[in-house]
Enzyme design. Structure first.
Site, PDB file in Angstrom:
ATOM      1  N   SER A  45       0.829  -1.196   0.000  1.00 29.26           N
ATOM      2  CA  SER A  45       0.000   0.000   0.000  1.00 29.26           C
ATOM      3  C   SER A  45       0.871   1.258   0.000  1.00 29.26           C
ATOM      4  O   SER A  45       1.668   1.450  -0.919  1.00 29.26           O
ATOM      5  CB  SER A  45      -0.968  -0.019   1.190  1.00 29.26           C
ATOM      6  OG  SER A  45      -2.002   0.910   1.012  1.00 29.26           O
TER       7      SER A  45
ATOM      8  N   ASP B  10      -5.880  -2.980  -2.961  1.00 28.03           N
ATOM      9  CA  ASP B  10      -4.845  -2.713  -1.950  1.00 28.03           C
ATOM     10  C   ASP B  10      -4.223  -4.001  -1.402  1.00 28.03           C
ATOM     11  O   ASP B  10      -4.930  -4.901  -0.938  1.00 28.03           O
ATOM     12  CB  ASP B  10      -5.514  -1.938  -0.818  1.00 28.03           C
ATOM     13  CG  ASP B  10      -4.548  -1.348   0.187  1.00 28.03           C
ATOM     14  OD1 ASP B  10      -3.461  -1.916   0.383  1.00 28.03           O
ATOM     15  OD2 ASP B  10      -4.890  -0.315   0.782  1.00 28.03           O
TER      16      ASP B  10
END
Length: 414
Positions: A124, A268
């Site tokens: 991320s 993500d």
């Protein structure tokens, strides 16, 4: 789910509720594909080994051990038959709290002890830091700019209420893509390819939402592929790794298998891992081989989040309760990943070094990607790094009586 702020979590929940109210609208159907096709899927024109399932590591460990050993030898890194120290950096998710890791790395450079990392992994927001951290201290100015000169408008553009009701996210990724394009240039990718040839490795994780599995992308192999779409794919993987579900739309990768073409849905990387360990396992396993026995190994973990419980009386109501629950889930999930890395390091005799947002920083982000907040957090991390960060050798909760390391080892010392 990578350490999102309370404000971001509220946006996610709002988007989900809006989606639940939109039964009269539907997005176009996707081309269906099978689990078998998913396992065999490749991106047209790119080598098969630019990515792999991150939860199936046995063959990858063997391959990485062999290839890194050969590349290091070819690069002349073995002097008098002695292997150089192995230094590994794992960067966690954390949204705007990535300013902490960026500041810590820049301050570490200023202190003078920051080593060259043999392997860098990012999840991320950690995936956005990772390419610049991998190339080295010469990219600290860009790293600082990426976390101190932006605000929410530079990351996301909120859609209209109608678009939210009929779409798959609260915001678009257009601003995020523009920011990534500014920092991830062809020159940066070329520099990553050069370091990859020396045996160094850069990895980024995304989540294949169709398969519910983490995918590890070998960014050095992508950079070295020579494919005309290299720059575009490199950037797209970074967008996918930071695509918080609900807030950002998923990223779709065109894949093919068994003569059919379809699109994989990726979001993500923090959905499946807050901080990543498989390439670390490969690196540590490789350094236990007889040919390079005695190699000093150090695993550095930077958590762009708080790890310790924070008391805060939860308010009554659907969104406050759900938001507090998600925050707790993320924190506990991330702490478990860090403990796994700690036990992994201990099992092979590697040194473990941990940094995270400590109790000395008490500010709370008023909104997602608040510029003033990120500047304060960057400066906090920078000052800690510049003074010699007090790395912990044991995660919180395992052994609170262990002393802190006064500073990280200097370059060349492990």
């Amino acid at each position: 789910m990578s350490g999102w702020s309370g404000a971001v979590r509220t946006l996610v929940l709002s988007a989900l509720i809006a989606g639940a109210l939109s039964s009269c609208a539907a997005l176009p159907d996707r081309v269906t594909y099978t689990p078998s096709e998913s396992d065999q899927a490749r991106l047209a024109g790119f080598p098969d080994d630019i990515r792999f399932w991150a939860d199936a590591q046995s063959k990858v460990v063997i391959r990485e051990a062999t290839e890194r050993f050969a590349a290091e030898q070819k690069a002349g890194l073995y002097k008098a038959g002695k292997a150089p120290p192995a230094r590994i950096l794992a960067l966690s998710g954390g949204g705007e709290d990535g300013a902490f890791g960026a500041g810590l790395l820049a301050g570490w450079s200023e202190q003078g002890g920051r080593p060259t990392f043999d392997i860098v992994t990012g999840v991320s927001t950690g995936s956005l830091i990772a390419p610049l951290a991998f190339v080295g201290s010469t990219k600290d100015a860009e790293l600082k700019a990426a976390y101190t000169t932006i605000d929410k408008k530079a990351i996301l553009a909120v859609r209209s209420i109608f678009a939210i009701l009929v779409g798959d996210s609260l915001a678009t990724t257009a601003p995020l893509r523009d920011m990534i394009s500014r920092y991830v240039t062809p020159d940066l990718i070329s520099a990553i390819a050069q370091e990859h040839a020396k045996g160094r490795r850069l990895y980024v994780i995304t989540t294949n939402l169709d398969a519910q599995r983490p995918v590890l992308w070998d960014m050095g192999r992508i950079a070295s592929s020579g494919h005309p779409g290299t720059v575009a794919l490199f950037r797209e993987v970074l967008v996918a790794s930071a695509a918080v579900p609900g807030v950002f739309p998923p990223v779709y990768f065109d894949a093919e298998a068994e003569g059919r073409r379809f699109q994989e849905m990726h979001v993500d990387g923090g959905v499946t891992a807050q901080v990543f360990s498989v390439p670390v396992a490969a690196a540590l396993a490789a350094t236990t081989a007889p040919a390079i026995a005695g190699r000093k190994r150090t695993l550095y973990v930077i958590v762009n989040n708080r790890m310790e419980p924070q008391f805060g009386q939860a308010k009554r109501g659907l969104l406050p309760i759900a938001g507090r629950s998600i925050s707790t889930l993320i924190k506990v999930h991330g702490a478990g990943g860090v403990r796994d890395l700690y036990h992994l390091a201990r099992s092979v005799g590697a040194d473990f070094r941990l940094a995270y947002v400590d109790r000395g920083f008490t500010d709370i982000a008023p909104t997602p990607f608040d510029k003033a907040y990120m500047n304060k957090l960057f400066q906090h991390g920078y000052e800690l790094g510049r003074r010699g960060y007090p790395w912990k050798d044991v995660p919180p909760g395992l052994d609170e009586d262990k002393p802190l390391h006064p500073s990280a080892p200097a370059a060349g010392s492990g």
